[in-house]
Motif scaffolding. Sequence first.
Motif, PDB file in Angstrom:
ATOM      1  N   PHE A 158      68.575  90.156 -26.434  1.00  0.00           N
ATOM      2  CA  PHE A 158      67.756  91.353 -26.686  1.00  0.00           C
ATOM      3  C   PHE A 158      68.527  92.444 -27.436  1.00  0.00           C
ATOM      4  O   PHE A 158      67.981  93.101 -28.320  1.00  0.00           O
ATOM      5  CB  PHE A 158      67.220  91.888 -25.351  1.00  0.00           C
ATOM      6  CG  PHE A 158      66.137  92.915 -25.508  1.00  0.00           C
ATOM      7  CD1 PHE A 158      64.954  92.611 -26.167  1.00  0.00           C
ATOM      8  CD2 PHE A 158      66.300  94.197 -25.001  1.00  0.00           C
ATOM      9  CE1 PHE A 158      63.943  93.566 -26.322  1.00  0.00           C
ATOM     10  CE2 PHE A 158      65.300  95.148 -25.154  1.00  0.00           C
ATOM     11  CZ  PHE A 158      64.123  94.829 -25.809  1.00  0.00           C
ATOM     12  N   HIS A 159      69.819  92.595 -27.099  1.00  0.00           N
ATOM     13  CA  HIS A 159      70.572  93.674 -27.751  1.00  0.00           C
ATOM     14  C   HIS A 159      70.813  93.385 -29.230  1.00  0.00           C
ATOM     15  O   HIS A 159      71.192  94.276 -29.995  1.00  0.00           O
ATOM     16  CB  HIS A 159      71.900  93.937 -27.015  1.00  0.00           C
ATOM     17  CG  HIS A 159      72.871  92.798 -27.041  1.00  0.00           C
ATOM     18  ND1 HIS A 159      72.748  91.700 -26.213  1.00  0.00           N
ATOM     19  CD2 HIS A 159      73.981  92.569 -27.788  1.00  0.00           C
ATOM     20  CE1 HIS A 159      73.731  90.853 -26.449  1.00  0.00           C
ATOM     21  NE2 HIS A 159      74.493  91.348 -27.407  1.00  0.00           N
ATOM     22  N   LYS A 160      70.608  92.137 -29.631  1.00  0.00           N
ATOM     23  CA  LYS A 160      70.780  91.789 -31.053  1.00  0.00           C
ATOM     24  C   LYS A 160      69.458  91.549 -31.765  1.00  0.00           C
ATOM     25  O   LYS A 160      69.437  91.360 -32.984  1.00  0.00           O
ATOM     26  CB  LYS A 160      71.607  90.500 -31.167  1.00  0.00           C
ATOM     27  CG  LYS A 160      73.058  90.630 -30.806  1.00  0.00           C
ATOM     28  CD  LYS A 160      73.744  89.295 -31.100  1.00  0.00           C
ATOM     29  CE  LYS A 160      75.215  89.335 -30.754  1.00  0.00           C
ATOM     30  NZ  LYS A 160      75.808  87.998 -30.879  1.00  0.00           N
TER      31      LYS A 160
ATOM     32  N   TRP B  76      61.318  90.328 -33.728  1.00  0.00           N
ATOM     33  CA  TRP B  76      60.260  90.575 -32.741  1.00  0.00           C
ATOM     34  C   TRP B  76      58.886  90.388 -33.385  1.00  0.00           C
ATOM     35  O   TRP B  76      58.048  89.636 -32.899  1.00  0.00           O
ATOM     36  CB  TRP B  76      60.409  92.014 -32.191  1.00  0.00           C
ATOM     37  CG  TRP B  76      59.259  92.444 -31.343  1.00  0.00           C
ATOM     38  CD1 TRP B  76      58.170  93.182 -31.739  1.00  0.00           C
ATOM     39  CD2 TRP B  76      59.038  92.134 -29.958  1.00  0.00           C
ATOM     40  NE1 TRP B  76      57.302  93.355 -30.683  1.00  0.00           N
ATOM     41  CE2 TRP B  76      57.808  92.724 -29.591  1.00  0.00           C
ATOM     42  CE3 TRP B  76      59.763  91.426 -29.001  1.00  0.00           C
ATOM     43  CZ2 TRP B  76      57.285  92.619 -28.296  1.00  0.00           C
ATOM     44  CZ3 TRP B  76      59.235  91.327 -27.715  1.00  0.00           C
ATOM     45  CH2 TRP B  76      58.023  91.913 -27.367  1.00  0.00           C
ATOM     46  N   GLN B  77      58.680  91.045 -34.528  1.00  0.00           N
ATOM     47  CA  GLN B  77      57.356  91.087 -35.147  1.00  0.00           C
ATOM     48  C   GLN B  77      56.903  89.729 -35.677  1.00  0.00           C
ATOM     49  O   GLN B  77      55.738  89.354 -35.526  1.00  0.00           O
ATOM     50  CB  GLN B  77      57.347  92.133 -36.280  1.00  0.00           C
ATOM     51  CG  GLN B  77      55.955  92.626 -36.626  1.00  0.00           C
ATOM     52  CD  GLN B  77      55.245  93.270 -35.425  1.00  0.00           C
ATOM     53  OE1 GLN B  77      55.811  94.105 -34.723  1.00  0.00           O
ATOM     54  NE2 GLN B  77      54.008  92.844 -35.149  1.00  0.00           N
TER      55      GLN B  77
ATOM     56  N   GLY C 185      60.384  83.275 -18.498  1.00  0.00           N
ATOM     57  CA  GLY C 185      61.328  84.008 -19.353  1.00  0.00           C
ATOM     58  C   GLY C 185      62.462  83.105 -19.779  1.00  0.00           C
ATOM     59  O   GLY C 185      62.635  81.998 -19.242  1.00  0.00           O
ATOM     60  N   GLN C 186      63.211  83.523 -20.775  1.00  0.00           N
ATOM     61  CA  GLN C 186      64.334  82.713 -21.244  1.00  0.00           C
ATOM     62  C   GLN C 186      65.332  83.596 -21.983  1.00  0.00           C
ATOM     63  O   GLN C 186      64.929  84.413 -22.823  1.00  0.00           O
ATOM     64  CB  GLN C 186      63.835  81.598 -22.180  1.00  0.00           C
ATOM     65  CG  GLN C 186      64.918  80.820 -22.916  1.00  0.00           C
ATOM     66  CD  GLN C 186      65.888  80.104 -21.980  1.00  0.00           C
ATOM     67  OE1 GLN C 186      65.509  79.645 -20.903  1.00  0.00           O
ATOM     68  NE2 GLN C 186      67.146  80.031 -22.380  1.00  0.00           N
ATOM     69  N   PHE C 187      66.593  83.430 -21.640  1.00  0.00           N
ATOM     70  CA  PHE C 187      67.683  84.111 -22.343  1.00  0.00           C
ATOM     71  C   PHE C 187      67.439  83.998 -23.852  1.00  0.00           C
ATOM     72  O   PHE C 187      67.200  82.914 -24.363  1.00  0.00           O
ATOM     73  CB  PHE C 187      69.001  83.425 -21.961  1.00  0.00           C
ATOM     74  CG  PHE C 187      70.228  84.160 -22.387  1.00  0.00           C
ATOM     75  CD1 PHE C 187      70.927  84.963 -21.496  1.00  0.00           C
ATOM     76  CD2 PHE C 187      70.699  84.042 -23.681  1.00  0.00           C
ATOM     77  CE1 PHE C 187      72.075  85.635 -21.893  1.00  0.00           C
ATOM     78  CE2 PHE C 187      71.841  84.713 -24.090  1.00  0.00           C
ATOM     79  CZ  PHE C 187      72.536  85.511 -23.198  1.00  0.00           C
TER      80      PHE C 187
ATOM     81  N   ALA D 118      58.953  84.634 -25.271  1.00  0.00           N
ATOM     82  CA  ALA D 118      58.423  84.622 -23.899  1.00  0.00           C
ATOM     83  C   ALA D 118      57.250  85.594 -23.774  1.00  0.00           C
ATOM     84  O   ALA D 118      56.264  85.302 -23.074  1.00  0.00           O
ATOM     85  CB  ALA D 118      59.525  84.975 -22.906  1.00  0.00           C
ATOM     86  N   ALA D 119      57.338  86.735 -24.466  1.00  0.00           N
ATOM     87  CA  ALA D 119      56.231  87.706 -24.413  1.00  0.00           C
ATOM     88  C   ALA D 119      54.960  87.091 -24.997  1.00  0.00           C
ATOM     89  O   ALA D 119      53.866  87.260 -24.444  1.00  0.00           O
ATOM     90  CB  ALA D 119      56.608  88.973 -25.176  1.00  0.00           C
ATOM     91  N   THR D 120      55.100  86.354 -26.094  1.00  0.00           N
ATOM     92  CA  THR D 120      53.901  85.768 -26.707  1.00  0.00           C
ATOM     93  C   THR D 120      53.336  84.656 -25.835  1.00  0.00           C
ATOM     94  O   THR D 120      52.122  84.503 -25.724  1.00  0.00           O
ATOM     95  CB  THR D 120      54.188  85.184 -28.110  1.00  0.00           C
ATOM     96  OG1 THR D 120      55.123  84.094 -28.024  1.00  0.00           O
ATOM     97  CG2 THR D 120      54.716  86.250 -29.051  1.00  0.00           C
TER      98      THR D 120
END
Length: 240
Positions: free
Chosen positions: A91-93, A99-100, A140-142, A148-150
Amino acid sequence: MARTALVTGGTRGIGAAISKTLRDAGFTVAATYAGNDEAAAKFTDETGIKTYKWNVADYDDSKAGIEKVESELGPVEVIVANAGITRDAPFHKMTPDQWQQVIDTNLTGVFNTVHPIWPGMRERGFGRVIVISSINGQKGQFAQANYAATKAGDLGIVKTLAQEGASKGITANAICPGYIATEMVMAVPEKVRDSIVAQIPTGRLGEPEEIARCVAFLAADDAGFINGSTISANGGQFFV
Ligand code: CAA
């Protein structure tokens, strides 16, 4: 007359297995793809399944593509929303673009695929909506906040459509594949993949055909009472 089934991302990976299984079950199948014309032509040569090219992330493209399918093959009565991509990063990268892209293809793509077909299904009083979600939408997954959101979003779409379509003879269900031996999973670094396989009680990756059989089950005429469900096919890796 054979019912027409549309499979997005239907020329490769899990999608290709779904297209072939539905063809073998007697459906007239249309398979969509996003990029590789040569691979799609080869797929048609090998399988006799017609392919159509459009970007599921674009509503107008999808609508026009579906109109073409329906004019050539008849109304779409089974839709398998399978097209999906990964842009994995911790996420930090993760960039806004990563994302989009995943939201546009995997989540908005489901809207763009089902929405143009939905009014016809309502009018005819029959429809099968099958969305290919993922184990990673359930747990969820690293490195997959976007994906995972989609895939979790898919479950919300399906449960809503199940309620809206029920009185019109339409069912909507999701399948959550675990880790299946496709290019997408093979792109995961080998060391990470090995550690994932170690978490699968069955002791192996799944085969695309093991997901396709779930689709054929849900697509059948006599599956009308199965509505709003989620089928997990993951080798026992995760239970909801
Ligand atoms: N759990 C915990 N930690 C993990 C991890 C995991 N699953 N995967 C990687 N890490 C850790 C590493 O051990 C490493 O830790 P250290 O920094 O302490 O050494 C760190 O995360 C890696 O960080 P990096 O900054 O080096 O990561 P990166 O920017 O190079 O990204 C990665 C690497 C993208 C995370 C790569 O490891 C990867 O692709 N992982 C797999 C993600 C995954 O499972 N995707 C599923 C794809 S298949 C699919 O999506 C289909 C489906 O529906 C099932």
